[in-house]
Design an enzyme around this catalytic site. Structure first.
Site: not given
Ligand SMILES: [Mg+2]
Length: 429
Positions: A196, A198, A226, A228, A251, A274, A298, A325, A327
Site C-alpha cells: 500500500k 500512502k 491512499d 487521504n 483508498e 477509513n 480500526d 486501517h 496509525n
Molecule cells: Mg487510509
C-alpha cells in the site's frame, strides 16, 4: 462475581515513540508520536494491556475512566461502554483527527478511541486469568496467521535539522525508484507480498507512476494507493482509469460519502475507506449509495475488538469487504489487531500496520512478521509482555517534552522544514 477478576488498579502511561519522517497529505510525521499504554490490574494478579492514541484529549478522558473501572469486573465489558465520560462536544465538533486522516472528529469517536484501550486491556486480563487467548474470548480463531501489507510511504532520509532523532535505516523515498526500493526492503525484511502506498503527497501523476513502477517490480501482487481524500472527483476518476489494471483497491481518493459514491459509480476499481465510514452512524448512507466496497476497520476508533466484529458482520450482510486501517502503533495494538483479525471470517485483504516503522516498542519481544504474516498467539490474553524499562524510558521522554510533541500535528512537523506550510485545502488536486 468472581472476586479474582475485580479491577484493583488501572495504570495509565503516556509515552513518546520514535517515528520516521513519513509524508502524507497533511504534512509529515513528527520525530516522536504520543501513545497511551493502559494496564488493568485484577485482584487475582492478572494485568491486562491496552494501547491507544496518547494526545491530551485522549489522556484527559482516560483518567476518569480509569477511576471508574476500579472495583468492577474485567468481564463487565458491556457496562464499560455505558460509563459516563464527559466530552466537550463543542470543542471536538467539526475538528479533524490527526489532521483529518481519520475522518470527521466527534465526541463519540473520541470516547470510543479511549474505551477501546480499556476493552482490550479487560479482555487481555480475562484471558490471562482464564489461561485463554483473546481470540478464544471472541469466539475462536478461523485462521492461524493474519496477513499484513507493506505500508509504503514517501519519506525523507531524516527529520529536519535541529530535531533530535536517531536516524532510521530505511533511507529516503521521494520518487518511483525510491518507493520500489522501499517495497523491496519490506519484502526482504518481512516477506510482505501486498503493498500500500500512502499518497496525497505529490501531484497524482507522480503517484500513478510510482504505482506503475511497483506493478512492474511486483507483477500480479496486490497494490493499493491512499491519498487521504486529496483528490477531486474528476482527478479520482482519472487516476482510477489509469491504474484500473493494477490496483486491488483505491483508498479514500476523495472526501465524503457523496463524492466517494460518484467515483465508485464511475470507475471499475473497488474503493476502500477509513475516512468516510469511521462510525456505525456513517454506514447506512455509504452502503446504500454503494460508495465503498471495502471498509478498513480500526479497533481504536471503532470502539474495540467486539465492535470490530460487529462491523465485519454488517459488512458481510451488505457484501462489503473488510480489512484494517493503521496509525502509528506499538506491539500491544498489533497483538490486539491480530487476535481480532483471526476471528473475522470475511477478512479477505491484508491488513495495514505501521509497526515495521517503529524501531521502539514497550514489549519484551517484538512481534514478528513471517511471510508477511503474524502468527496468531495461543498464549493467554494478547500473548505479549510489557518491558517495564522501555515503558519507563519512553514515558520519561514524554515527561521531558515541553508539550510540543505530546499532540500529533503533522502540519506543525512540516513547518520545521517548510515554515510557510499550511494544511492543504482538500481536494488539493
Ligand atoms: Mg487510509
Amino acid at each position: 462475581m468472581n472476586r479474582e477478576l475485580t479491577v484493583v488498579d488501572v495504570r495509565l502511561t503516556p509515552v513518546l515513540v520514535a517515528d520516521p519522517p513519513l509524508l502524507n497529505a497533511q504534512g509529515v510525521h513528527q520525530p516522536y508520536t504520543p501513545r497511551l499504554i493502559v494496564e488493568v490490574v485484577t485482584a487475582g494478579g492478572a494485568t491486562g494491556l491496552g494501547e491507544t492514541y496518547g494526545d491530551t484529549d485522549y489522556l484527559e478522558l482516560a483518567r476518569p475512566l480509569a477511576e471508574q473501572l476500579v472495583g468492577r469486573s474485567v468481564t463487565d465489558v458491556n457496562a464499560l461502554f455505558g460509563l459516563g465520560l464527559d466530552v466537550d462536544e463543542e470543542r471536538v465538533r467539526g475538528a479533524l483527527d490527526a489532521g483529518g486522516l481519520r475522518g470527521v472528529r466527534s465526541a463519540d469517536k473520541l470516547r470510543l478511541s479511549v474505551l477501546s484501550a480499556f476493552e482490550v486491556a479487560c479482555l487481555d486480563a480475562q484471558g490471562r486469568a482464564l489461561g485463554l487467548p483473546v481470540h478464544a474470548l471472541l469466539g475462536g480463531r478461523v485462521r492461524d496467521a493474519v496477513e499484513y501489507s507493506a505500508y509504503l510511504f514517501y519519506k525523507w532520509g531524516a527529520h529536519p535539522d535541529g530535531v533530535p532523532y536517531e536516524p532510521d535505516d530505511w533511507g529516503a523515498a521521494l520518487d518511483p525508484a525510491g518507493i520500489v526500493a522501499q517495497a523491496r526492503l519490506f519484502a526482504e525484511r518481512y516477506g510482505f507480498s501486498s503493498f500500500k502506498l500512502k499518497g496525497g503527497v505529490f501531484p497524482p501523476e507522480q503517484e500513478v507512476a510510482a504505482v506503475h513502477a511497483l506493478a512492474e517490480a511486483f507483477p500480479g501482487q496486490p497494490l493499493r494507493l491512499d491519498p487521504n481524500g486529496a483528490w477531486s472527483v474528476p482527478t479520482s476518476l482519472k487516476v482510477a482509469a489509469e491504474l484500473a489494471d493494477v490496483l486491488e483497491y483505491l483508498e479514500d481518493p476523495t472526501l465524503g460519502t457523496p463524492a466517494m459514491a460518484e467515483v465508485a459509480a464511475g470507475c471499475g476499481v473497488p474503493l476502500a475507506t477509513n475516512m468516510c465510514v469511521t462510525t456505525f452512524g456513517e454506514i447506512r448512507e455509504a452502503f446504500l449509495r454503494d460508495a465503498v466496497q471495502v471498509v478498513l476497520s480500526d479497533h481504536h476508533y471503532w470502539g474495540g475488538l467486539r465492535n470490530t466484529r460487529h462491523l465485519a458482520a454488517i459488512c458481510a450482510a451488505f457484501g462489503v469487504g473488510v480489512s484494517m486501517h493503521s496509525n502509528t502503533h506499538l506491539g500491544i495494538s498489533l497483538a490486539a489487531m491480530t487476535q481480532v483479525a483471526a476471528t473475522v471470517p470475511n477478512l479477505h485483504h491484508a491488513c495495514d500496520s505501521h509497526y515495521p516503522w517503529q524501531s521502539e516498542d514497550v514489549l519484551t519481544e517484538r512481534i514478528e512478521f513471517r511471510d508477511g504474516r503474524v502468527a496468531v498467539s495461543e498464549r493467554p490474553g494478547l500473548g505479549v509482555e510489557l518491558d517495564r524499562d522501555e515503558l519507563a524510558r519512553l514515558h520519561r521522554r514524554w515527561t521531558e517534552d515541553d508539550g510540543r510533541l505530546r499532540e500529533r500535528d503533522d502540519a506543525a512537523a512540516m513547518r520545521v522544514a517548510e515554515p510557510g506550510w499550511r494544511t492543504p485545502v482538500m481536494p488539493r488536486w
